[in-house]
Design a protein around this motif. Structure first.
Motif, mmCIF file in Angstrom:
data_model
loop_
_atom_site.group_PDB
_atom_site.id
_atom_site.type_symbol
_atom_site.label_atom_id
_atom_site.label_comp_id
_atom_site.label_asym_id
_atom_site.label_seq_id
_atom_site.Cartn_x
_atom_site.Cartn_y
_atom_site.Cartn_z
ATOM 1 N N ARG A 143 -19.569 23.524 -6.207
ATOM 2 C CA ARG A 143 -20.126 23.508 -4.845
ATOM 3 C C ARG A 143 -19.353 24.462 -3.946
ATOM 4 O O ARG A 143 -19.922 25.180 -3.141
ATOM 5 C CB ARG A 143 -20.041 22.092 -4.268
ATOM 6 N N ARG A 144 -18.046 24.444 -4.099
ATOM 7 C CA ARG A 144 -17.217 25.301 -3.251
ATOM 8 C C ARG A 144 -17.564 26.762 -3.511
ATOM 9 O O ARG A 144 -17.695 27.555 -2.582
ATOM 10 C CB ARG A 144 -15.743 25.042 -3.564
ATOM 11 N N HIS A 145 -17.769 27.089 -4.770
ATOM 12 C CA HIS A 145 -18.033 28.493 -5.099
ATOM 13 C C HIS A 145 -19.472 28.888 -4.830
ATOM 14 O O HIS A 145 -19.749 30.028 -4.471
ATOM 15 C CB HIS A 145 -17.605 28.768 -6.531
ATOM 16 N N ALA A 146 -20.370 27.941 -4.988
ATOM 17 C CA ALA A 146 -21.773 28.254 -4.687
ATOM 18 C C ALA A 146 -21.920 28.638 -3.223
ATOM 19 O O ALA A 146 -22.760 29.441 -2.852
ATOM 20 C CB ALA A 146 -22.655 27.051 -4.999
ATOM 21 N N THR A 250 -18.804 21.861 -17.558
ATOM 22 C CA THR A 250 -19.368 23.004 -16.839
ATOM 23 C C THR A 250 -20.269 22.494 -15.728
ATOM 24 O O THR A 250 -20.858 21.417 -15.840
ATOM 25 C CB THR A 250 -20.235 23.913 -17.736
ATOM 26 N N ALA A 251 -20.347 23.264 -14.672
ATOM 27 C CA ALA A 251 -21.311 22.959 -13.608
ATOM 28 C C ALA A 251 -21.927 24.273 -13.162
ATOM 29 O O ALA A 251 -21.222 25.265 -12.982
ATOM 30 C CB ALA A 251 -20.631 22.265 -12.443
ATOM 31 N N THR A 252 -23.233 24.274 -13.038
ATOM 32 C CA THR A 252 -23.950 25.476 -12.637
ATOM 33 C C THR A 252 -24.811 25.093 -11.442
ATOM 34 O O THR A 252 -25.535 24.094 -11.508
ATOM 35 C CB THR A 252 -24.860 25.954 -13.798
ATOM 36 N N GLN A 295 -26.726 16.551 -17.273
ATOM 37 C CA GLN A 295 -27.530 15.946 -16.213
ATOM 38 C C GLN A 295 -27.739 16.952 -15.086
ATOM 39 O O GLN A 295 -26.862 17.769 -14.801
ATOM 40 C CB GLN A 295 -26.805 14.734 -15.609
ATOM 41 N N SER A 296 -28.887 16.860 -14.447
ATOM 42 C CA SER A 296 -29.098 17.658 -13.243
ATOM 43 C C SER A 296 -28.815 16.772 -12.029
ATOM 44 O O SER A 296 -28.841 15.545 -12.130
ATOM 45 C CB SER A 296 -30.522 18.188 -13.191
ATOM 46 N N MET A 297 -28.526 17.387 -10.904
ATOM 47 C CA MET A 297 -28.243 16.608 -9.705
ATOM 48 C C MET A 297 -28.600 17.412 -8.456
ATOM 49 O O MET A 297 -28.684 18.638 -8.498
ATOM 50 C CB MET A 297 -26.772 16.188 -9.642
ATOM 51 N N GLY A 308 -27.749 21.359 -8.984
ATOM 52 C CA GLY A 308 -26.786 21.703 -10.030
ATOM 53 C C GLY A 308 -27.086 21.021 -11.352
ATOM 54 O O GLY A 308 -27.855 20.052 -11.427
ATOM 55 N N VAL A 309 -26.474 21.559 -12.399
ATOM 56 C CA VAL A 309 -26.544 20.949 -13.733
ATOM 57 C C VAL A 309 -25.109 20.887 -14.245
ATOM 58 O O VAL A 309 -24.394 21.885 -14.171
ATOM 59 C CB VAL A 309 -27.381 21.804 -14.708
#
Lengths: 412, 386
Positions: A143-146, A250-252, A295-297, A308-309
């Motif tokens: 989130r911080r980087h997005a 990982t989080a995207t 999971q997606s969120m 995100g996923v």
């Protein structure tokens, strides 16, 4: 569950969810705040929240504790975008009166930020440890980087960091700035009479002038949140954290464009990665078993949101993120368009999930209160799910995935 | 071979204030029953039944897709005592949910999975194991089990280890399934807002449930020999956490003193501890970081005891769900399955539960405290950077 919404003149929203068969009453106050409100005093929101109920203008600390033992208890929780104060009470009128007084008068409206309260709360916070949770950590970093790593993108309200000097005047200033009716949502669920509850709450709110005629200074964010970051600068696109935890995560994430249809976004999230009947779970766990959990969120904030996923497992990101992005691209470009069967299944699944949520009054109240703090009406959003079409979903997918994603990953 | 008689195997628990139904199908086989060389086989089987497919008609996502169409999600869990599959759906879909779970769990072994599936699934289980290794609570619990129950299978991690999983072959798994995933080795719990007609139809799906069952287990682990100790182990990379764990006497239906068990439940409530009952003894876990330390049982007065009893009785009857994401139907079904897995369903019938809790005296609480053998687990590390 029936629902009654009332907006008071000062901007406070009061929502009642009566249930005549319930054995208790839960009253929650949600006050909207984000790390931006803290400025450079990171952690002051948590410190303030924890001081609430420690002392009050009308009752000594000992009496506040004694009162709670007569009706149930009151506690505070710091969420990503709000501070929650919740009272649990039995249903007799005397106990309910006392619960309302303690929650609204002693915790919300007339807390006393005395030096002793400040010192004991600080000492208590300093002793606490937060167990490492790879999911929370990787999502926070993403989130911080997005959001470009700016102040807006600070991941969440956090504990006071070592070295951050917080003073009692900081707490008092923060409380004055943030604890205002226009930032507040009160949700009450359980066995009570609506009219009686509404009147009694208004009566308590008058103690702070919150019932009417309140003229708050609406504080606006210091910086506007970005609506789209495209492309994500290379230095921010991938962030690795060596956590020594034994797990890869990982989080995207993608910033959700303004004016996105949240009902369609919720369905898109279900089709991609909610539960197990979706596109990503069979791909990443069954076909290429590269993770245990996927999971997606949707992470909502007052001004925007991030889709995100995340994945958890024991495989590095190179095994996961390229496959994930190919699946997203197939959907976005229409190479593998969303089918009617997928949409129907996601609607049925989400209907079941809504029912589950509604059967847990506290969780449902939290969803409503936190949603409203982010200017999102969960109830309306769920009602609108039924009318979402494939074309709506495709539109959301096209605009959402048009920007480059930001990713974060944890390395063992 | 360890055998026991379970009096009732289709448990229907009507709950009036819910629009949901939870169906659970459990099997009397868990990791505590395994041979040490093949530790992890029960958990592997739990994963692999989801792979069941019909070539040309449906793939391995079939069961998840069908559950989603009913508004639910099939969850599964393996414990040291049992393996349980669970599905929660809107009440109008109760019968279809029961049929779906039954169908998934009664496929011929040969249609369940292939060698390639098992090979792939081992990677998923390795991932799961890695996640467990990063969870301080799971680590501490695993250490307690290891400390108290070694060298029995009860001490081993539920997912086994890479070394033991490699000993498990596809024929072993098929044989395991054929032997233990059988009607005479399972129980069914239905909790929620079903109608009498729905209940009758679901019961009819499991006709064997109307007769007492003889439960077969792989092996009979020796009775535990609880050991006491002090600090067990220090891990340097995890968040600071210190737990005081204790083991209680075994809670098997043959030997249990239900009153003692009730005392443990009340003591846990008083000290805000976690009590995890099991066939080979319950684990009683206290967070040693709490300041001030939890009050000792000696501070419980008769008034406090009465209050604890009231709370414990009403907790079971509570219809409010909790904040952990579990619905009331899931909590109730899980509670019944926990005792069913131990071969002790009778305790959870409200009249028994209430009776045994009400019988607990102040002396019982003191005795319960003395019965537990304790040790402390410290996982030491830095705070998460905030």
């Amino acid at each position: 569950m029936k629902m009654r919404t009332q907006e008071l003149p000062a901007g406070l929203q009061l929502i009642c969810l009566p249930d005549k068969q319930a054995k208790s009453v839960i009253m929650s106050v949600f006050v909207r705040t984000t790390p931006q409100d803290e400025g450079r005093k990171s952690g002051v929101a948590t410190l303030t929240a924890r001081m609430l109920g420690g002392d009050s203008v009308s009752r000594t600390p000992a009496l506040i504790w004694q009162d709670q033992s007569r009706f149930g208890r009151v506690f505070t929780v710091v969420h990503d975008s709000c501070i929650e104060l919740t009272a649990l009470s039995v249903t007799d009128s005397e106990s309910l009166d006392l619960a309302r007084q303690t929650l609204l008068r002693d915790f919300l409206l007339q807390p006393l930020f005395a030096p002793l309260n400040f010192l004991t709360t600080q000492a208590s916070l300093a002793k606490e440890s937060i167990p490492f949770d790879p999911r929370t950590r990787v999502l926070s970093e993403m989130r911080r980087h997005a959001s470009g790593g700016d102040a807006w993108g600070q991941e969440r309200l956090v504990m006071p960091a070592k070295g951050t000097r917080l003073t009692l005047p900081d707490v008092i200033a923060f409380h004055k700035k943030v604890f205002t009716p226009n930032r507040t949502v009160i949700v009450v669920a359980g066995n009570f009479e609506i009219k009686e509850m509404q009147d009694a709450i208004r009566g308590q709110l008058s103690l702070g002038g919150w019932d009417a005629g309140y003229n708050p200074t609406i504080s606006s964010p210091a910086t506007s949140p970005p609506s789209v970051i495209s492309p994500v600068p290379a230095r921010l696109r991938d962030l690795g954290i060596r956590a020594g935890s034994g797990v890869y995560a990982t989080a995207t994430g993608w910033i959700v464009p303004k004016n996105t249809d949240f009902s369609a976004l919720t369905l898109l999230s279900a089709i991609l990665g909610l539960g197990k009947a979706n596109r990503l779970f069979p791909l990443l766990r069954e076909t290429y078993p590269v993770c245990y959990d996927v999971q997606s969120m949707i992470d909502q904030r007052p001004e925007t949101a991030i889709f995100g996923v995340y994945t958890l497992g024991n495989q590095p990101r190179a095994e996961i993120i390229p496959r994930l992005l190919v699946a997203i691209a197939s959907l976005q470009t229409g190479r593998e368009p969303i089918t009617q069967a997928e949409l129907d299944r996601a609607k049925l699944y989400l209907n079941g999930q809504t029912l589950r949520l509604q059967e847990q009054p506290y969780a449902w109240m939290q969803a409503i209160g936190k949603g409203l703090c982010c200017k999102n009406n969960v109830i309306e959003e769920r009602v609108k799910l039924g009318s979402v079409t494939i074309s709506d979903l495709q539109k959301v997918a096209e605009s959402l995935f048009a920007s480059n994603p930001a990713t974060a990953f944890i390395i063992p | 071979m360890h055998q026991r008689i379970v009096p009732q195997t289709v448990l229907t628990i009507p709950l009036s204030r819910t629009a949901l139904v939870t169906i659970e199908i459990g099997f009397f086989v868990g990791s505590g029953d395994e041979n040490l060389a093949q530790s992890g086989i029960a958990h592997a089987m739990e994963h692999l039944v989801f792979k069941s497919r019909r070539i040309g008609e449906w793939d391995a996502s079939h069961w998840d897709n069908e559950a989603a169409l009913l508004g639910g999600l099939i969850e599964a869990r393996t414990s040291r005592d049992s393996t349980v599959f669970s599905l929660t759906v809107p009440k109008e879909n109760a019968i279809q949910a029961a049929e779906l779970l039954k169908k998934m769990l009664t496929r011929p072994a040969s249609s369940l999975f292939t060698a390639s599936d098992w090979e792939k699934e081992q990677r998923v289980i390795t991932s799961e194991e890695a996640m467990g290794a990063s969870d301080a609570e799971k680590i501490s619990r695993a250490l307690f089990y290891q400390h108290f129950y070694a060298p029995t299978a009860y001490a081993e991690p539920i997912w086994g280890s890479a070394k033991t999983r490699v000993n498990i072959t596809v024929p072993d798994l098929f044989a395991f399934y054929e032997k233990y995933y059988r009607p005479e080795n399972r129980w069914v719990v239905i909790a929620g807002g079903f109608t009498p007609t729905q209940a009758a139809k679901i019961r009819a799906l499991f006709p064997e449930g109307n007769a007492p069952l003889t439960v077969s287990r792989i092996s009979s682990a020796p009775p535990p020999t609880p050991k006491s100790g002090k600090t067990m182990r220090i891990l340097g990379t995890l968040a600071g956490l210190s737990l005081r764990g204790s083991v209680t006497p075994p809670l098997t239906s043959e030997t249990i003193s239900w009153k003692t068990h009730g005392a443990m439940l009340l003591l846990a409530r008083y000290q805000q501890a976690t009590f995890l009952p099991g066939r080979q003894g319950g684990l009683f876990i206290l967070d040693a970081n709490i300041t001030p330390a939890p009050p000792p049982p000696a501070t419980i007065t008769s008034t406090i005891l009465a209050q604890l009893q009231n709370e414990a009785v009403s907790a079971l009857a509570s219809e409010t769900g909790d904040a952990t994401g579990d619905t009331m139907t899931e909590q109730v079904a899980r509670c019944y399955s926990l005792y069913a897995g131990m071969g002790a369903t009778g305790f959870l019938e409200k009249k028994h539960y209430e009776k045994y809790l009400r019988q607990v005296t102040l002396d019982d609480l003191q005795k319960a405290d003395q019965d537990i053998h304790s040790c402390v687990c410290v996982l030491k590390g830095d705070k998460e950077a905030t």
